[in-house]
Design a protein around this motif. Structure first.
Motif, PDB file in Angstrom:
ATOM      1  N   VAL A  35       0.842  -1.194   0.000  1.00  0.00           N
ATOM      2  CA  VAL A  35       0.000   0.000   0.000  1.00  0.00           C
ATOM      3  C   VAL A  35       0.876   1.242   0.000  1.00  0.00           C
ATOM      4  O   VAL A  35       0.626   2.197  -0.737  1.00  0.00           O
ATOM      5  CB  VAL A  35      -0.956  -0.008   1.214  1.00  0.00           C
ATOM      6  N   LYS A  61       0.148   0.539  -4.217  1.00  0.00           N
ATOM      7  CA  LYS A  61      -0.755  -0.488  -4.734  1.00  0.00           C
ATOM      8  C   LYS A  61      -2.048  -0.505  -3.914  1.00  0.00           C
ATOM      9  O   LYS A  61      -2.144   0.084  -2.851  1.00  0.00           O
ATOM     10  CB  LYS A  61      -0.080  -1.857  -4.673  1.00  0.00           C
ATOM     11  N   GLU A  62      -3.048  -1.226  -4.439  1.00  0.00           N
ATOM     12  CA  GLU A  62      -4.344  -1.324  -3.757  1.00  0.00           C
ATOM     13  C   GLU A  62      -4.235  -2.159  -2.488  1.00  0.00           C
ATOM     14  O   GLU A  62      -3.470  -3.114  -2.422  1.00  0.00           O
ATOM     15  CB  GLU A  62      -5.336  -2.041  -4.679  1.00  0.00           C
ATOM     16  N   GLN A  97      -8.525  -6.875  -0.473  1.00  0.00           N
ATOM     17  CA  GLN A  97      -9.883  -6.912   0.070  1.00  0.00           C
ATOM     18  C   GLN A  97      -9.952  -7.817   1.283  1.00  0.00           C
ATOM     19  O   GLN A  97      -9.321  -8.867   1.323  1.00  0.00           O
ATOM     20  CB  GLN A  97     -10.842  -7.453  -1.010  1.00  0.00           C
TER      21      GLN A  97
END
Ligand code: SF4
Ligand code: SF4
Lengths: 366, 326
Positions: free
Chosen positions: B172, B176-177, B180
């Protein structure tokens, strides 16, 4: 209240004297034995260091004799010793062995902190009496140290095998029996005489080997499988890097007493090999190897309990010290699986090596 | 050409890498990390290190060797004495730079400045200035570099406290994402252990990855705030003076107190001194209450993967069974 404490070599002599002087009931655990270790190893964590296992064994055995209060030293890290008493207490709790625990932590700033904790045991006995008791205990530690040191000189030169050991036992008992500060000096004199009466060959050539490493395994003969006796009988004069009274002065009195041997002399020479203290006596172990090499010792043997953290740091640095100074070193690791026979074999091999080196040196210099 | 500084992917890498990286980059260095742990890296570490050392130290030797092989200009091995007031890491951390220097030949210069905040957190300034000086920076420049690094660190810690694992949080930070959250998980397990054990997938035999795959949500002590950790550890009779052990023990006891996890897995390293004490305390405290299933796994270079998998499966079965039965 019946106070007890874990064994560490002859420490029971000064501690017993102190408690008796203060009219406090004290029970000394039976000497460390196979049974002590078995009891301890069964109930302690597998990777705990050997002293913790023996402590547990001591406490279980002495409970059978009615002890109800444990007095122990502590610490504030980073080695495990600072948490020993508390883990031991939890283990005993689960075994439903009830003890009242008093931990005498080394004072962080001032000796007064230590005295406050001592109060938990001494109740309202006057301070001056407590201080006198501590002084008395310290003198007993000095006395046993002196006698032990004499045995280092005498044993490799004794004419009759085993004579030194018998004398040592008698001499220590003599000091142990002295029941007041007033009678201690005479007892010490008798103890010296007992030691001096051992017939020796003064001209016998001996090797000089330092025994260095972790304090408990250095001081407790059961934990080090009587290494000093075995070396002595192989014709080796030993010197031990830490004696009880020095440790008391360095750690409990914060070096208050000047002009006595102190581990300070080792710490000064540990650098450049080890440049920082690492807890326990790790820094002193590295320094002591350097120091003994400079004193012309033929070799040094490091003893440590399996998984001892400060000593593992020292262990990984000793080969370099040995290389630079030319003094051979050997490391012996103690746990509940170490056998005396195996150790003797290793000692013999090491002593052989030292003899060969010694002869080479003689040949070169003569 | 910028100076190439190597950071081993070992020991406190999982706590401080984002901060150290930023700091060194701000000072003008280029940061190189050792490779992910492999059998080869571990084996080379084992060869260089004394047998009796714990697994993480042997592994760290391997990572330092890897940096030597990569030919960096400096190796960054600060002497981690203490990162919190009146606490230490572990004796081996205090001696680690010396252990390495006496045993690994061909080392480039080592930045082994001490981090010692045992007396006061302000003592970190010494460290900042000295490291900055290596790069020819003034105390002010070094301090500014450190201030930026500190911001990265704070963001990193926040991400961990939100429930991310170190690798995820680093991703992160790298832009980056965030992954989930897994809503299919039917269980929550706490994995308690030294960061360099539980977050290194090779050494831990990917315990965390395996648990996740088996449908568990995994929490570690690093997902708790410092306050929560301290609340957990306050039940002990005496302050724990090892920072990592305090976090582990506090984490375990706090998860137990909150009652939000279905099981606790303690991961210890073979021959680890502090683990032998805190593992014992954690286990005794948890078993005494008897509410939460507990399992302890010991890692060493000979630990068989098959055995660990079997034990994990059995533990998961037991936890699930207890839930349906209870
Ligand atoms: S010095 Fe070594 S053996 Fe002694 S308590 Fe510390 S870790 Fe254990
Ligand atoms: S805390 Fe344990 S695992 Fe970590 S370096 Fe110390 S002994 Fe090794």
């Amino acid at each position: 209240m019946k106070v007890t404490f874990p064994h560490m070599g002859y420490m029971y002599v000064p501690l017993k004297a102190m408690f008796k002087y203060l009219d406090i009931d004290v029970v000394v655990p039976p000497p460390c034995s196979k049974r002590t270790l078995t009891l301890g190893a069964k109930n302690a964590p597998e990777f705990a260091c050997l002293p913790l296992k023996l402590n547990i064994g001591n406490f279980l055995e002495v409970k059978e004799q009615g002890a109800d209060t444990i007095m122990m030293a502590g610490g504030c890290g980073p080695c495990r010793f600072g948490y020993y008493a508390y883990v031991e207490h939890e283990i005993l709790k689960d075994l439903a062995v009830d003890y009242h625990l008093v931990v005498l932590e080394p004072p962080e700033k001032h000796i007064g902190e230590l005295l406050t904790r001592i109060r938990q045991i001494t109740g309202n006995r006057p301070w001056i009496k407590v201080i006198n008791a501590i002084r008395y205990g310290y003198l007993k530690a000095r006395a046993t140290d002196e006698i032990e040191r004499m045995s280092y000189q005498i044993r490799p030169r004794e004419l009759k095998a085993g004579a030194t050991d018998r004398a040592l036992k008698q001499a220590i008992d003599e000091i142990d029996r002295a029941d007041s500060p007033g009678t201690l000096p005479a007892a010490l004199n008798r103890a010296r005489e007992i030691m001096q009466a051992v017939p020796v060959d003064k001209n016998r050539p001996v090797l000089k080997v330092a025994v260095i490493g972790e304090i408990y395994t250095l001081l407790e003969p059961f934990a080090n499988q009587n290494i000093e006796r075995h070396l002595g009988q192989m014709g080796v004069e030993v010197d031990r890097s830490i004696m009880l009274s020095e440790w008391i002065n360095d750690h409990l009195f914060m070096g208050l007493l000047k002009n006595v041997r102190s581990s300070q002399r080792f710490r000064k020479v540990a650098s450049p090999y080890l440049n920082h203290f690492v807890g326990g006596h790790g820094e002193e172990t590295v320094g002591s190897a350097v120091w003994y090499a400079r004193q012309g010792f033929d070799g040094a043997i490091q003893i440590l309990p399996f998984t001892c953290m400060p000593e593992i740091v020292a262990q990984s640095i000793l080969p370099r010290v040995s290389e630079d100074t030319g003094m051979p070193t050997m490391t012996l690791i103690m746990d509940e699986h170490s056998g005396e026979a195996g150790m003797i074999t290793r000692l013999e091999a090491f002593v052989d090596l030292l003899h060969r080196k010694h002869e080479q040196k003689e040949a070169l210099t003569s | 050409m910028p100076v190439r500084v190597g950071i081993p992917r070992a020991l406190l890498y999982y706590y401080y890498f984002p901060m150290w990286k930023k700091f060194l980059e701000q000072l003008g260095g280029e940061v190189v990390v050792s490779g992910r742990t492999t059998k080869g890296i571990l084996t080379r570490g084992v060869q260089r290190c004394v047998d009796e050392a714990c697994l993480p130290i042997k592994l760290a030797f391997g990572h330092v060797q890897d940096m030597v092989d990569k030919g960096v200009d400096y190796i960054f091995l600060p002497r981690m004495v203490s990162v919190a007031r009146r606490e230490y890491i572990c004796p081996k951390f205090l001696g680690f730079p010396d252990m390495v220097k006496q045993n690994i030949p061909g080392l480039p210069p080592v930045i082994d400045t001490a981090v010692n905040m045992r007396k006061s957190s302000r003592d970190i300034n010494q460290f900042i200035w000295q490291v900055g000086a290596v790069f020819g920076k003034s105390p002010l420049q070094s301090w500014l570099a450190y201030r930026q690094a500190r911001q990265v660190h704070n963001r990193y810690i926040k991400l961990l406290e939100q429930g991310l694992l170190p690798e995820e949080a680093m991703q992160v930070l790298a832009g980056k994402e965030a992954p989930q959250a897994d809503n299919n998980a039917d269980l929550t397990l706490a994995v308690i252990g030294h960061p360099y054990n539980i977050y290194d997938p090779f050494i831990s035999m990917n315990i965390i990855g395996r648990l996740k795959k088996a449908g568990a949500r995994v929490l570690t002590p690093d997902n708790l705030t410092e306050q929560m950790v301290n609340q957990g550890v306050s039940r002990l009779p005496k302050k724990l003076f090892w920072t990592l052990s305090r976090r582990m023990t506090g984490g375990a006891l706090e998860y137990q107190r909150q009652g939000k996890v279905d099981g606790i897995i303690h991961v210890a390293a073979f021959a680890c001194g502090p683990d032998s004490m805190t593992g014992e305390l954690i286990e005794r405290y948890i078993r005494r209450e008897g509410k939460i299933p507990f399992m302890s796994i010991n890692l060493d270079e000979h630990t068989g993967e098959a055995g660990v998998i079997t034990r994990l499966e059995a533990f998961l079965d037991m936890v699930r069974w207890r839930r349906t039965a209870g």
